[in-house]
Design an enzyme around this catalytic site. Sequence first.
Site, PDB file in Angstrom:
ATOM      1  CG  PHE A 245      -1.554   1.540   1.645  1.00  0.00           C
ATOM      2  CD1 PHE A 245      -2.307   2.292   0.651  1.00  0.00           C
ATOM      3  CD2 PHE A 245      -1.464   1.949   2.863  1.00  0.00           C
ATOM      4  CE1 PHE A 245      -2.820   3.124   1.070  1.00  0.00           C
ATOM      5  CE2 PHE A 245      -1.853   2.687   3.232  1.00  0.00           C
ATOM      6  CZ  PHE A 245      -2.860   3.729   1.986  1.00  0.00           C
TER       7      PHE A 245
ATOM      8  CG  ASP B  95       6.841  -6.491  -2.856  1.00  0.00           C
ATOM      9  OD1 ASP B  95       6.505  -5.301  -2.088  1.00  0.00           O
ATOM     10  OD2 ASP B  95       6.185  -7.806  -1.969  1.00  0.00           O
TER      11      ASP B  95
ATOM     12  CB  ALA C 275       6.542  -4.540   7.238  1.00  0.00           C
TER      13      ALA C 275
ATOM     14  CB  THR D 148       3.964   2.507  13.284  1.00  0.00           C
ATOM     15  OG1 THR D 148       2.897   2.057  13.782  1.00  0.00           O
ATOM     16  CG2 THR D 148       4.489   0.716  13.673  1.00  0.00           C
ATOM     17  CG  ASP D 149       0.776   5.982  15.393  1.00  0.00           C
ATOM     18  OD1 ASP D 149       0.436   4.473  15.098  1.00  0.00           O
ATOM     19  OD2 ASP D 149      -0.684   6.315  15.404  1.00  0.00           O
ATOM     20  CD  GLU D 150      -0.860  -0.167  15.682  1.00  0.00           C
ATOM     21  OE1 GLU D 150      -0.419  -1.295  16.268  1.00  0.00           O
ATOM     22  OE2 GLU D 150      -1.523   0.021  14.494  1.00  0.00           O
TER      23      GLU D 150
ATOM     24  CE1 TYR E 266       3.156  -3.517  11.339  1.00  0.00           C
ATOM     25  CE2 TYR E 266       1.349  -2.650  13.314  1.00  0.00           C
ATOM     26  CZ  TYR E 266       2.388  -2.076  11.832  1.00  0.00           C
ATOM     27  OH  TYR E 266       3.315  -1.474  10.925  1.00  0.00           O
ATOM     28  CB  SER E 267       3.119  -2.721  17.786  1.00  0.00           C
ATOM     29  OG  SER E 267       1.936  -3.467  19.199  1.00  0.00           O
TER      30      SER E 267
ATOM     31  CE  LYS F 203       6.827  -1.346  10.993  1.00  0.00           C
ATOM     32  NZ  LYS F 203       7.651  -1.630   9.911  1.00  0.00           N
TER      33      LYS F 203
ATOM     34  CG  ASN G  55      -4.210   4.034  11.940  1.00  0.00           C
ATOM     35  OD1 ASN G  55      -3.961   4.390  12.589  1.00  0.00           O
ATOM     36  ND2 ASN G  55      -4.990   3.142  11.534  1.00  0.00           N
ATOM     37  CG  ASN G  56      -0.143   6.530   5.891  1.00  0.00           C
ATOM     38  OD1 ASN G  56       0.200   5.627   5.548  1.00  0.00           O
ATOM     39  ND2 ASN G  56       0.235   6.515   7.242  1.00  0.00           N
TER      40      ASN G  56
ATOM     41  CG  LEU H  53     -11.896   0.494   9.738  1.00  0.00           C
ATOM     42  CD1 LEU H  53     -12.653   0.252  10.243  1.00  0.00           C
ATOM     43  CD2 LEU H  53     -11.219   2.301  10.126  1.00  0.00           C
TER      44      LEU H  53
ATOM     45  CG  ASN I  66     -11.953   2.778  15.344  1.00  0.00           C
ATOM     46  OD1 ASN I  66     -11.404   3.314  14.560  1.00  0.00           O
ATOM     47  ND2 ASN I  66     -11.911   1.680  15.720  1.00  0.00           N
TER      48      ASN I  66
HETATM   49  P1  NAD Z   1       2.120  -3.765   3.606  1.00  0.00           P
HETATM   50  O1  NAD Z   1       1.265  -5.097   4.080  1.00  0.00           O
HETATM   51  O2  NAD Z   1       0.357  -3.168   2.138  1.00  0.00           O
HETATM   52  O3  NAD Z   1       2.654  -3.961   2.689  1.00  0.00           O
HETATM   53  C1  NAD Z   1       4.011  -4.797   2.806  1.00  0.00           C
HETATM   54  C2  NAD Z   1       4.999  -4.806   1.246  1.00  0.00           C
HETATM   55  O4  NAD Z   1       5.677  -5.003   2.109  1.00  0.00           O
HETATM   56  C3  NAD Z   1       4.037  -5.761   0.686  1.00  0.00           C
HETATM   57  O5  NAD Z   1       4.132  -5.795  -0.472  1.00  0.00           O
HETATM   58  C4  NAD Z   1       4.471  -7.591   0.977  1.00  0.00           C
HETATM   59  O6  NAD Z   1       4.308  -8.353  -0.322  1.00  0.00           O
HETATM   60  C5  NAD Z   1       5.926  -6.658   1.759  1.00  0.00           C
HETATM   61  N1  NAD Z   1       6.388  -7.985   2.223  1.00  0.00           N
HETATM   62  C6  NAD Z   1       6.565  -8.315   3.316  1.00  0.00           C
HETATM   63  N2  NAD Z   1       6.745  -9.618   3.828  1.00  0.00           N
HETATM   64  C7  NAD Z   1       7.962  -9.266   2.913  1.00  0.00           C
HETATM   65  C8  NAD Z   1       9.449  -9.881   2.946  1.00  0.00           C
HETATM   66  N3  NAD Z   1       9.513 -10.053   3.918  1.00  0.00           N
HETATM   67  N4  NAD Z   1      10.320  -9.549   2.335  1.00  0.00           N
HETATM   68  C9  NAD Z   1       9.865  -8.294   0.443  1.00  0.00           C
HETATM   69  N5  NAD Z   1       8.499  -7.524   0.632  1.00  0.00           N
HETATM   70  C10 NAD Z   1       8.058  -8.430   1.888  1.00  0.00           C
HETATM   71  O7  NAD Z   1       1.772  -2.654   4.903  1.00  0.00           O
HETATM   72  P2  NAD Z   1       2.007  -0.821   4.264  1.00  0.00           P
HETATM   73  O8  NAD Z   1       0.332  -0.825   4.970  1.00  0.00           O
HETATM   74  O9  NAD Z   1       2.061  -0.389   3.250  1.00  0.00           O
HETATM   75  O10 NAD Z   1       3.333  -0.421   5.347  1.00  0.00           O
HETATM   76  C11 NAD Z   1       4.109  -0.249   5.019  1.00  0.00           C
HETATM   77  C12 NAD Z   1       5.278  -0.030   6.198  1.00  0.00           C
HETATM   78  O11 NAD Z   1       4.560   0.995   6.866  1.00  0.00           O
HETATM   79  C13 NAD Z   1       5.109  -1.465   7.394  1.00  0.00           C
HETATM   80  O12 NAD Z   1       6.296  -1.645   7.491  1.00  0.00           O
HETATM   81  C14 NAD Z   1       4.625  -0.262   7.795  1.00  0.00           C
HETATM   82  O13 NAD Z   1       4.706  -1.067   9.509  1.00  0.00           O
HETATM   83  C15 NAD Z   1       4.562   0.680   8.095  1.00  0.00           C
HETATM   84  N6  NAD Z   1       3.554   1.983   8.337  1.00  0.00           N
HETATM   85  C16 NAD Z   1       1.936   1.540   7.962  1.00  0.00           C
HETATM   86  C17 NAD Z   1       0.998   2.313   8.413  1.00  0.00           C
HETATM   87  C18 NAD Z   1      -0.379   2.325   7.556  1.00  0.00           C
HETATM   88  O14 NAD Z   1      -1.491   2.659   8.653  1.00  0.00           O
HETATM   89  N7  NAD Z   1      -0.378   1.306   6.675  1.00  0.00           N
HETATM   90  C19 NAD Z   1       1.348   3.479   9.269  1.00  0.00           C
HETATM   91  C20 NAD Z   1       2.652   3.185   9.596  1.00  0.00           C
HETATM   92  C21 NAD Z   1       3.783   3.275   9.150  1.00  0.00           C
HETATM   93  O1  DAU Z   2      -1.095   3.415  13.199  1.00  0.00           O
HETATM   94  C1  DAU Z   2      -0.417   2.895  12.073  1.00  0.00           C
HETATM   95  C2  DAU Z   2      -0.738   1.520  12.409  1.00  0.00           C
HETATM   96  O2  DAU Z   2      -2.282   1.465  11.308  1.00  0.00           O
HETATM   97  C3  DAU Z   2      -0.090   0.863  10.982  1.00  0.00           C
HETATM   98  O3  DAU Z   2       0.814   0.755  11.609  1.00  0.00           O
HETATM   99  C4  DAU Z   2      -0.805  -0.705  10.738  1.00  0.00           C
HETATM  100  O4  DAU Z   2       0.223  -0.909  10.151  1.00  0.00           O
HETATM  101  C5  DAU Z   2      -1.908  -0.745  10.477  1.00  0.00           C
HETATM  102  O5  DAU Z   2      -2.712  -1.650   9.769  1.00  0.00           O
HETATM  103  C6  DAU Z   2      -2.899   0.411  10.725  1.00  0.00           C
HETATM  104  O6  DAU Z   2      -2.748  -0.409  12.281  1.00  0.00           O
HETATM  105  P1  DAU Z   2      -4.538  -0.664  12.511  1.00  0.00           P
HETATM  106  O7  DAU Z   2      -5.020  -1.908  13.813  1.00  0.00           O
HETATM  107  O8  DAU Z   2      -4.975   0.849  13.287  1.00  0.00           O
HETATM  108  O9  DAU Z   2      -5.178  -0.171  11.733  1.00  0.00           O
HETATM  109  P2  DAU Z   2      -7.558  -1.041  10.830  1.00  0.00           P
HETATM  110  O10 DAU Z   2      -7.339  -0.498   9.816  1.00  0.00           O
HETATM  111  O11 DAU Z   2      -6.649  -2.353  10.865  1.00  0.00           O
HETATM  112  O12 DAU Z   2      -7.825  -0.570  11.483  1.00  0.00           O
HETATM  113  C7  DAU Z   2      -8.425   0.082  12.139  1.00  0.00           C
HETATM  114  C8  DAU Z   2      -9.584   0.924  13.362  1.00  0.00           C
HETATM  115  O13 DAU Z   2     -10.337   0.501  12.996  1.00  0.00           O
HETATM  116  C9  DAU Z   2      -8.502  -0.083  14.806  1.00  0.00           C
HETATM  117  O14 DAU Z   2      -8.588   0.813  15.510  1.00  0.00           O
HETATM  118  C10 DAU Z   2      -9.520  -1.413  14.562  1.00  0.00           C
HETATM  119  C11 DAU Z   2     -11.165  -1.233  13.809  1.00  0.00           C
HETATM  120  N1  DAU Z   2     -11.541  -1.758  12.755  1.00  0.00           N
HETATM  121  C12 DAU Z   2     -10.505  -2.365  12.329  1.00  0.00           C
HETATM  122  C13 DAU Z   2     -11.385  -3.569  11.882  1.00  0.00           C
HETATM  123  C14 DAU Z   2     -10.320  -3.962   9.939  1.00  0.00           C
HETATM  124  C15 DAU Z   2     -13.039  -1.878  13.488  1.00  0.00           C
HETATM  125  O15 DAU Z   2     -13.400  -1.420  13.375  1.00  0.00           O
HETATM  126  N2  DAU Z   2     -13.666  -2.593  12.156  1.00  0.00           N
HETATM  127  C16 DAU Z   2     -13.093  -3.579  10.949  1.00  0.00           C
HETATM  128  O16 DAU Z   2     -13.281  -4.322  10.354  1.00  0.00           O
END
Ligand code: NAD
Ligand code: DAU
Length: 371
Positions: free
Chosen positions: A27, A49, A99, A148-150, A174-175, A178, A203-204, A214, A273
């Site tokens: 993503f 990747d 990750a 991440t902030d987690e 997970y956290s 990280k 969260n992005n 979510l 949420n």
């Molecule tokens: P994602 O799960 O969408 O993407 C992860 C990518 O990493 C995938 O393309 C996957 O194929 C690849 N990958 C997984 N294991 C691998 C391995 N062993 N070798 C090579 N590639 C591998 O994750 P995302 O949401 O895009 O998050 C990217 C980074 O940002 C992560 O490190 C996550 O902790 C951090 N982050 C995410 C968020 C969020 O809200 N999604 C917020 C803050 C930080």
């Molecule tokens: O804070 C940054 C983190 O945000 C990243 O480090 C993670 O990689 C990313 O997955 C995300 O984690 P969250 O657990 O916060 O994201 P998620 O979208 O899974 O959930 C967001 C909130 O919504 C959380 O409080 C759980 C809630 N939720 C989630 C799902 C999937 C629901 O209530 N129902 C749902 O079905």
Amino acid sequence: MTTASSSRPSSPDAPQRCILITGGAGFIGSNFVHHWCAAHPGDRVIVLDALTYAGNRSNLATLDGNPNLIFVQGDICDADQVAALLKSESIDTVAHFAAESHVDRSILGPGAFIQTNVVGTFTLLEQFRQHWLTQEQPSDYRFLHVSTDEVYGSLAPDDPGFSETTPFAPNSPYSASKAGSDHLVRAYFHTYGLPTLITNCSNNYGPFHFPEKLIPLMIINMLLGKPLPVYGDGQNIRDWLYVEDHCRAIDRVMTAGAPGETYNVGGNNEVKNLDLVQTLCDLVQDMAPTFGWELPVASPQELIQFVKDRPGHDRRYAIDATKIQRDLNWEPEETLETGLQKTVAWYLSHRDWWQPLLSEEYQAYYSKVYT
Ligand code: NAD
Ligand code: DAU
């Protein structure tokens, strides 16, 4: 874009950087690849990747044909492959996104999180350090770790947002994984002087967000007339940031941040949420007809269902982004309103992207979490 490995071109337009982007088919990583190619067209970009369930080659499809971009399928835990790539491509810059990233999956199976997030980050750091040593430790090499902030745990209602000095208190596998990787990156700067940087972001949301998270899950379920599962009482708070703003922040940190520093990144958009889901219901209801959708349930609010809470569910996250705003002059460009509108519009017009992802594996995962 090619999928084979090739060497650095020696044209008059020689690239300024050769950047390895791990997790560049996920993503945020894929959004970052698009951002970097547009913002730094002279640079050479190598995406590494493993294409796990979360990785999607089609996220980069519009970059096919870009001669400065190559895609390599591989695992960051494979030291030999990483070392060969760093050498053959003369990589000087790493943006590390790869990750296992989903909290719910880490509760079902933590092993993969330790492997990729801890062992994988260690492997990448160590191979990059060896490569940097063979080049006589250039001071302009960079290793930016995206975190991440987690790692900071959960806030009480009146606590100030997480700053760079907030102690770590991770609550999920997970956290915790990280946090372990963040500590390794920090240690490589302090022990070896490797020019590392860390970003901890909230969260992005935005394009290419995998359907089990979510915001995309809610939009897609509304379009399919399926229940909208809200965990617990729906009062948990997240601090949302549009993904392109995160990519711009990472770019600022990479190009202007001080090695050894950590920068917190957030949008100052704290939302419960349940409120977020209700906003999404209103947006989808308003915007769907413009994109040719007829909703199965005219009022998506009716689909909201409270379901069993996530074990150990963190109550509140919030980021204090003062440091990156003050030192690097970064600010988000999107408000939550404009970012959510863009995101809903993207999912309404990209069924061809998300429909194939609702695979058998996805359905099996879904049943495990929601029944
Ligand atoms: P994602 O799960 O969408 O993407 C992860 C990518 O990493 C995938 O393309 C996957 O194929 C690849 N990958 C997984 N294991 C691998 C391995 N062993 N070798 C090579 N590639 C591998 O994750 P995302 O949401 O895009 O998050 C990217 C980074 O940002 C992560 O490190 C996550 O902790 C951090 N982050 C995410 C968020 C969020 O809200 N999604 C917020 C803050 C930080
Ligand atoms: O804070 C940054 C983190 O945000 C990243 O480090 C993670 O990689 C990313 O997955 C995300 O984690 P969250 O657990 O916060 O994201 P998620 O979208 O899974 O959930 C967001 C909130 O919504 C959380 O409080 C759980 C809630 N939720 C989630 C799902 C999937 C629901 O209530 N129902 C749902 O079905």
